[in-house]
Enzyme design. Structure first.
Site, PDB file in Angstrom:
ATOM      1  N   ARG A   1      19.503 -10.909  -0.082  1.00 27.46           N
ATOM      2  CA  ARG A   1      18.815 -11.518  -1.218  1.00 27.46           C
ATOM      3  C   ARG A   1      19.763 -12.302  -2.112  1.00 27.46           C
ATOM      4  O   ARG A   1      19.334 -12.863  -3.109  1.00 27.46           O
ATOM      5  CB  ARG A   1      18.154 -10.416  -2.051  1.00 27.46           C
ATOM      6  CG  ARG A   1      16.670 -10.252  -1.772  1.00 27.46           C
ATOM      7  CD  ARG A   1      16.161  -9.069  -2.577  1.00 27.46           C
ATOM      8  NE  ARG A   1      14.782  -9.185  -2.898  1.00 27.46           N
ATOM      9  CZ  ARG A   1      13.833  -8.389  -2.389  1.00 27.46           C
ATOM     10  NH1 ARG A   1      14.132  -7.463  -1.510  1.00 27.46           N
ATOM     11  NH2 ARG A   1      12.591  -8.536  -2.753  1.00 27.46           N
TER      12      ARG A   1
ATOM     13  N   ARG B   1      10.884 -10.517 -11.312  1.00 26.74           N
ATOM     14  CA  ARG B   1      11.253 -10.480  -9.886  1.00 26.74           C
ATOM     15  C   ARG B   1      11.185 -11.871  -9.272  1.00 26.74           C
ATOM     16  O   ARG B   1      12.038 -12.249  -8.476  1.00 26.74           O
ATOM     17  CB  ARG B   1      10.339  -9.514  -9.133  1.00 26.74           C
ATOM     18  CG  ARG B   1      10.799  -8.071  -9.308  1.00 26.74           C
ATOM     19  CD  ARG B   1       9.688  -7.091  -9.065  1.00 26.74           C
ATOM     20  NE  ARG B   1       9.151  -7.168  -7.725  1.00 26.74           N
ATOM     21  CZ  ARG B   1       7.949  -6.690  -7.392  1.00 26.74           C
ATOM     22  NH1 ARG B   1       7.186  -6.131  -8.296  1.00 26.74           N
ATOM     23  NH2 ARG B   1       7.539  -6.777  -6.151  1.00 26.74           N
TER      24      ARG B   1
ATOM     25  N   ARG C   1       2.618   1.264  -6.939  1.00 22.94           N
ATOM     26  CA  ARG C   1       4.031   0.893  -7.122  1.00 22.94           C
ATOM     27  C   ARG C   1       4.248   0.379  -8.535  1.00 22.94           C
ATOM     28  O   ARG C   1       3.645  -0.609  -8.934  1.00 22.94           O
ATOM     29  CB  ARG C   1       4.375  -0.208  -6.112  1.00 22.94           C
ATOM     30  CG  ARG C   1       5.540   0.131  -5.221  1.00 22.94           C
ATOM     31  CD  ARG C   1       5.803  -0.985  -4.244  1.00 22.94           C
ATOM     32  NE  ARG C   1       6.713  -1.976  -4.778  1.00 22.94           N
ATOM     33  CZ  ARG C   1       7.239  -2.954  -4.055  1.00 22.94           C
ATOM     34  NH1 ARG C   1       6.927  -3.059  -2.792  1.00 22.94           N
ATOM     35  NH2 ARG C   1       8.069  -3.812  -4.594  1.00 22.94           N
TER      36      ARG C   1
ATOM     37  N   ARG D   1      -1.384 -11.352  -5.513  1.00 20.96           N
ATOM     38  CA  ARG D   1      -1.209 -10.343  -4.455  1.00 20.96           C
ATOM     39  C   ARG D   1      -0.479  -9.109  -4.971  1.00 20.96           C
ATOM     40  O   ARG D   1      -0.825  -7.980  -4.644  1.00 20.96           O
ATOM     41  CB  ARG D   1      -0.369 -10.922  -3.311  1.00 20.96           C
ATOM     42  CG  ARG D   1      -1.098 -11.895  -2.443  1.00 20.96           C
ATOM     43  CD  ARG D   1      -0.189 -12.227  -1.279  1.00 20.96           C
ATOM     44  NE  ARG D   1      -0.669 -13.350  -0.506  1.00 20.96           N
ATOM     45  CZ  ARG D   1      -0.007 -13.847   0.533  1.00 20.96           C
ATOM     46  NH1 ARG D   1       1.149 -13.336   0.889  1.00 20.96           N
ATOM     47  NH2 ARG D   1      -0.485 -14.869   1.199  1.00 20.96           N
TER      48      ARG D   1
ATOM     49  N   LYS E   1       6.314 -10.017   3.644  1.00 21.09           N
ATOM     50  CA  LYS E   1       7.422  -9.682   4.546  1.00 21.09           C
ATOM     51  C   LYS E   1       7.217  -8.322   5.210  1.00 21.09           C
ATOM     52  O   LYS E   1       7.371  -8.181   6.410  1.00 21.09           O
ATOM     53  CB  LYS E   1       8.763  -9.653   3.787  1.00 21.09           C
ATOM     54  CG  LYS E   1       9.161 -10.966   3.154  1.00 21.09           C
ATOM     55  CD  LYS E   1      10.538 -10.877   2.501  1.00 21.09           C
ATOM     56  CE  LYS E   1      10.612  -9.942   1.322  1.00 21.09           C
ATOM     57  NZ  LYS E   1       9.899 -10.401   0.120  1.00 21.09           N
TER      58      LYS E   1
HETATM   59  P1  ADP Z   1       9.337  -7.314  -3.006  1.00 22.07           P
HETATM   60  O1  ADP Z   1       9.762  -8.145  -1.867  1.00 22.07           O
HETATM   61  O2  ADP Z   1       7.860  -7.284  -3.185  1.00 22.07           O
HETATM   62  O3  ADP Z   1      10.090  -7.617  -4.276  1.00 22.07           O
HETATM   63  P2  ADP Z   1      10.878  -5.042  -2.092  1.00 22.07           P
HETATM   64  O4  ADP Z   1      10.329  -3.727  -1.730  1.00 22.07           O
HETATM   65  O5  ADP Z   1      11.515  -5.845  -1.033  1.00 22.07           O
HETATM   66  O6  ADP Z   1       9.648  -5.805  -2.727  1.00 22.07           O
HETATM   67  O7  ADP Z   1      11.938  -4.871  -3.285  1.00 22.07           O
HETATM   68  C1  ADP Z   1      11.675  -4.117  -4.435  1.00 22.07           C
HETATM   69  C2  ADP Z   1      12.898  -4.117  -5.358  1.00 22.07           C
HETATM   70  O8  ADP Z   1      14.006  -3.489  -4.690  1.00 22.07           O
HETATM   71  C3  ADP Z   1      13.424  -5.481  -5.784  1.00 22.07           C
HETATM   72  O9  ADP Z   1      12.736  -6.003  -6.900  1.00 22.07           O
HETATM   73  C4  ADP Z   1      14.896  -5.131  -6.103  1.00 22.07           C
HETATM   74  O10 ADP Z   1      15.019  -4.538  -7.367  1.00 22.07           O
HETATM   75  C5  ADP Z   1      15.236  -4.095  -5.054  1.00 22.07           C
HETATM   76  N1  ADP Z   1      15.845  -4.702  -3.839  1.00 22.07           N
HETATM   77  C6  ADP Z   1      15.315  -4.715  -2.597  1.00 22.07           C
HETATM   78  N2  ADP Z   1      16.130  -5.351  -1.735  1.00 22.07           N
HETATM   79  C7  ADP Z   1      17.207  -5.760  -2.443  1.00 22.07           C
HETATM   80  C8  ADP Z   1      18.395  -6.496  -2.131  1.00 22.07           C
HETATM   81  N3  ADP Z   1      18.640  -6.948  -0.892  1.00 22.07           N
HETATM   82  N4  ADP Z   1      19.288  -6.728  -3.124  1.00 22.07           N
HETATM   83  C9  ADP Z   1      19.068  -6.281  -4.359  1.00 22.07           C
HETATM   84  N5  ADP Z   1      17.971  -5.607  -4.731  1.00 22.07           N
HETATM   85  C10 ADP Z   1      17.038  -5.341  -3.795  1.00 22.07           C
END
Ligand code: ADP
Length: 192
Positions: free
Chosen positions: A89, A146, A134, A124, A14
């Site tokens: 989400r 996750r 990270r 990945r 994404k």
């Molecule tokens: P990825 O898509 O690889 O999980 P992100 O950077 O989008 O990575 O998200 C990392 C973390 O941030 C998620 O595992 C969650 O804990 C938190 N997070 C991100 N966006 C949201 C959201 N919309 N609602 C709740 N938690 C979120």
């Protein structure tokens, strides 16, 4: 006016595609994951709170995430066209986003869902963890949680957007350029 939701499991690509799409279509790119990480880096209260969930691979609670997203949108008051990456989400986030945007005469044009199988995702993410450092990408149990969170809470959103006639599934495997082209094709079709 174009507003896109880029949707997909962790590791689907994404972030990579959102940056490119934002540039091509002049969209304001909002990534909740990036905003949380910036807050963690800056040592803010929000960052501390978010970190306690992210470290476990849990979603950050809706009320915290929604409040943050809304204030980011409000801060970019000149922007009318957005690409949301990693948001919404949960169904609650999606419903609130619709209402919030409607108040600004904005509506989501299209939800693009990147599809990648679980084995490829894990591969990945672990690779990204090695390269980026990270923390939530380096521990297999966190990664698995996750993906579980995604399957339980986020995947049902496909139905939400499908019922609105806004969902397009895009295979998220292949070269970055190929996937980008497929995304652009769907956007251009919608704009016509
Ligand atoms: P990825 O898509 O690889 O999980 P992100 O950077 O989008 O990575 O998200 C990392 C973390 O941030 C998620 O595992 C969650 O804990 C938190 N997070 C991100 N966006 C949201 C959201 N919309 N609602 C709740 N938690 C979120």
């Amino acid at each position: 006016m174009l507003t896109i939701v880029l949707f997909g499991p962790p590791g689907a690509g994404k972030g990579t595609q959102a940056v490119r799409l934002a540039e091509k279509y002049k969209l304001m790119h909002l990534s909740t994951g990036d905003i949380f990480r910036a807050n963690i880096k800056g040592g803010t209260e929000l960052g501390k709170l978010a970190k306690s969930y992210m470290d476990k691979g849990d979603l950050v609670p809706d009320e915290v995430t929604i409040k943050m997203l809304e204030s980011e949108v409000n801060r970019s008051s000149n922007a009318q066209c957005f690409i949301f990456d990693g948001f919404p989400r949960t169904t609650a986030q999606a419903q609130t986003l619709d209402t919030f945007l409607a108040g600004k005469n904005i509506s989501i044009t299209l939800t693009l869902a990147l599809e990648v199988d679980e084995e490829e995702l894990t591969r990945r993410i672990i690779l990204r963890g090695k390269e980026s450092g990270r923390a939530d990408d380096q521990d297999e149990n966190i990664v698995r949680n996750r993906v579980k969170e995604y399957n339980n809470k986020t995947a049902p959103l496909k139905d939400f957007y499908s019922k609105q006639g806004k969902l397009k599934n895009i295979p998220g495997v292949g070269s970055i350029d190929d996937i980008f082209e497929k995304l652009c094709f769907e956007i251009d079709k919608m704009k016509e």
